[in-house]
Design a protein around this motif. Structure first.
Motif, PDB file in Angstrom:
ATOM      1  N   MET A 163      -9.604  55.760 -52.874  1.00  0.00           N
ATOM      2  CA  MET A 163      -9.836  54.396 -53.352  1.00  0.00           C
ATOM      3  C   MET A 163      -8.652  53.916 -54.187  1.00  0.00           C
ATOM      4  O   MET A 163      -8.229  52.766 -54.071  1.00  0.00           O
ATOM      5  CB  MET A 163     -11.138  54.310 -54.164  1.00  0.00           C
ATOM      6  N   MET A 164      -8.072  54.806 -55.004  1.00  0.00           N
ATOM      7  CA  MET A 164      -6.900  54.429 -55.798  1.00  0.00           C
ATOM      8  C   MET A 164      -5.723  54.075 -54.899  1.00  0.00           C
ATOM      9  O   MET A 164      -5.038  53.066 -55.105  1.00  0.00           O
ATOM     10  CB  MET A 164      -6.497  55.574 -56.737  1.00  0.00           C
ATOM     11  N   ASP A 165      -5.455  54.922 -53.905  1.00  0.00           N
ATOM     12  CA  ASP A 165      -4.337  54.654 -52.995  1.00  0.00           C
ATOM     13  C   ASP A 165      -4.499  53.304 -52.308  1.00  0.00           C
ATOM     14  O   ASP A 165      -3.547  52.536 -52.187  1.00  0.00           O
ATOM     15  CB  ASP A 165      -4.245  55.752 -51.921  1.00  0.00           C
ATOM     16  N   TYR A 166      -5.713  53.007 -51.852  1.00  0.00           N
ATOM     17  CA  TYR A 166      -5.923  51.763 -51.114  1.00  0.00           C
ATOM     18  C   TYR A 166      -5.916  50.534 -52.013  1.00  0.00           C
ATOM     19  O   TYR A 166      -5.406  49.492 -51.633  1.00  0.00           O
ATOM     20  CB  TYR A 166      -7.197  51.837 -50.266  1.00  0.00           C
ATOM     21  N   LEU A 167      -6.461  50.672 -53.204  1.00  0.00           N
ATOM     22  CA  LEU A 167      -6.506  49.446 -54.012  1.00  0.00           C
ATOM     23  C   LEU A 167      -5.135  49.087 -54.583  1.00  0.00           C
ATOM     24  O   LEU A 167      -4.882  47.937 -54.922  1.00  0.00           O
ATOM     25  CB  LEU A 167      -7.605  49.519 -55.072  1.00  0.00           C
ATOM     26  N   ALA A 172     -20.329  54.884 -56.276  1.00  0.00           N
ATOM     27  CA  ALA A 172     -18.924  54.603 -56.583  1.00  0.00           C
ATOM     28  C   ALA A 172     -18.819  53.344 -57.423  1.00  0.00           C
ATOM     29  O   ALA A 172     -19.648  52.430 -57.306  1.00  0.00           O
ATOM     30  CB  ALA A 172     -18.116  54.432 -55.293  1.00  0.00           C
ATOM     31  N   LEU A 173     -17.813  53.320 -58.269  1.00  0.00           N
ATOM     32  CA  LEU A 173     -17.541  52.147 -59.113  1.00  0.00           C
ATOM     33  C   LEU A 173     -16.053  51.828 -59.037  1.00  0.00           C
ATOM     34  O   LEU A 173     -15.212  52.735 -59.118  1.00  0.00           O
ATOM     35  CB  LEU A 173     -17.921  52.463 -60.574  1.00  0.00           C
ATOM     36  N   ILE A 174     -15.738  50.554 -58.835  1.00  0.00           N
ATOM     37  CA  ILE A 174     -14.351  50.098 -58.996  1.00  0.00           C
ATOM     38  C   ILE A 174     -14.414  48.909 -59.957  1.00  0.00           C
ATOM     39  O   ILE A 174     -15.120  47.926 -59.694  1.00  0.00           O
ATOM     40  CB  ILE A 174     -13.699  49.629 -57.678  1.00  0.00           C
ATOM     41  N   LEU A 175     -13.692  49.023 -61.058  1.00  0.00           N
ATOM     42  CA  LEU A 175     -13.644  47.938 -62.045  1.00  0.00           C
ATOM     43  C   LEU A 175     -12.168  47.604 -62.245  1.00  0.00           C
ATOM     44  O   LEU A 175     -11.362  48.495 -62.527  1.00  0.00           O
ATOM     45  CB  LEU A 175     -14.299  48.418 -63.348  1.00  0.00           C
ATOM     46  N   ILE A 220     -12.991  48.885 -49.341  1.00  0.00           N
ATOM     47  CA  ILE A 220     -12.381  50.170 -49.692  1.00  0.00           C
ATOM     48  C   ILE A 220     -13.461  51.179 -50.101  1.00  0.00           C
ATOM     49  O   ILE A 220     -13.445  52.340 -49.675  1.00  0.00           O
ATOM     50  CB  ILE A 220     -11.340  49.970 -50.828  1.00  0.00           C
ATOM     51  N   ALA A 221     -14.419  50.727 -50.890  1.00  0.00           N
ATOM     52  CA  ALA A 221     -15.504  51.612 -51.324  1.00  0.00           C
ATOM     53  C   ALA A 221     -16.377  52.025 -50.134  1.00  0.00           C
ATOM     54  O   ALA A 221     -16.814  53.179 -50.045  1.00  0.00           O
ATOM     55  CB  ALA A 221     -16.345  50.931 -52.399  1.00  0.00           C
ATOM     56  N   ALA A 222     -16.610  51.085 -49.217  1.00  0.00           N
ATOM     57  CA  ALA A 222     -17.428  51.389 -48.038  1.00  0.00           C
ATOM     58  C   ALA A 222     -16.718  52.404 -47.142  1.00  0.00           C
ATOM     59  O   ALA A 222     -17.349  53.309 -46.580  1.00  0.00           O
ATOM     60  CB  ALA A 222     -17.729  50.109 -47.258  1.00  0.00           C
ATOM     61  N   GLU A 223     -15.411  52.257 -47.026  1.00  0.00           N
ATOM     62  CA  GLU A 223     -14.627  53.200 -46.218  1.00  0.00           C
ATOM     63  C   GLU A 223     -14.684  54.598 -46.843  1.00  0.00           C
ATOM     64  O   GLU A 223     -14.831  55.610 -46.139  1.00  0.00           O
ATOM     65  CB  GLU A 223     -13.173  52.709 -46.124  1.00  0.00           C
TER      66      GLU A 223
END
Lengths: 146, 83
Positions: A110-114, A75-78, A62-65
């Protein structure tokens, strides 16, 4: 490029935001978002289950997209799993970009996809018992925006 | 072909297992589900409504009619609710 973290431990949203901003201070725009456990309808606790291995893989993808679609400096996803109580942070995303439009759009994407493409499942506990949170059609429809 | 089957969330609870090993000749996910349904009443109940089930083949989301030849790990779970 993306910092992906899946953990059961609580995190300090303010500290994470400050650290991210510091690490990306060469960018003109930082956007951060935090999801918090809502204590509504008598919610006592939440258990988040996930699929170790696939979760990290899905979040990296998702982050790569997002990085492929917008010009990002980082970018950070936690995302937490395990036992959570009302008013605790569940997850956060942060994006850094030269300009705010890219940072906002990438964080929103990123929020929508995760929400519906990363393997997490929430179970809620109330005095009346436990129940799995049902996926919402509106979350699935949100993906068509992109 | 030997595969590891994983179950998450209410599928895991309904079946009563987090994972199991299976020897199968199924060519697609749908064929595999047909075999899984015959394993126990709990499996049959858990797999009664396929519209409520998502699948991942070797940790990538897939469709129910996807081929599973060569797959090592197949996971079944409800629609995801992250965020």
């Amino acid at each position: 490029m993306a910092d992906i973290r899946v953990q059961s431990e609580p995190f300090d949203y303010g500290q994470e935001c400050a650290a991210f901003a510091q690490a990306h201070s060469d960018n003109g725009a930082i956007v951060t978002f935090c999801g918090i456990v809502r204590g509504e309808d008598g919610l006592q606790a939440m258990e988040i289950e996930h699929y170790p291995g696939m979760t990290e893989r899905a979040l990296h993808r998702i982050a790569a997209e997002a990085a492929a679609r917008w010009s990002l400096g980082g970018a950070l996803i936690l995302h937490r799993h395990g036992h959570l109580t009302p008013e605790e942070p569940i997850m956060m995303v942060a994006t850094a970009a030269r300009h705010r439009a890219d940072a906002f759009a990438a964080a929103d994407f990123m929020m929508d996809y995760l929400k519906s493409r990363a393997p997490f499942w929430k179970k809620e506990r109330r005095a009346s018992g436990e129940s799995w949170v049902a996926a919402r059609e509106v979350d699935e429809q949100a993906l068509s925006r992109w | 072909m030997r595969v590891t089957i994983l179950y998450f969330a209410w599928l895991r609870e309904r079946i009563g297992l987090a994972h199991e090993q299976l020897e199968t000749d199924a060519a697609t996910v749908t064929e595999l589900v047909g075999e899984l349904r015959t394993r126990s009443d709990r499996h049959a109940l858990a797999f009664s409504d396929l519209a409520a089930i998502r699948v991942a083949i070797d940790q990538d989301l897939a469709d129910l009619d996807a081929p599973i030849t060569g797959a090592r790990e197949i996971a079944f779970f409800p629609p995801m609710t992250g965020g």
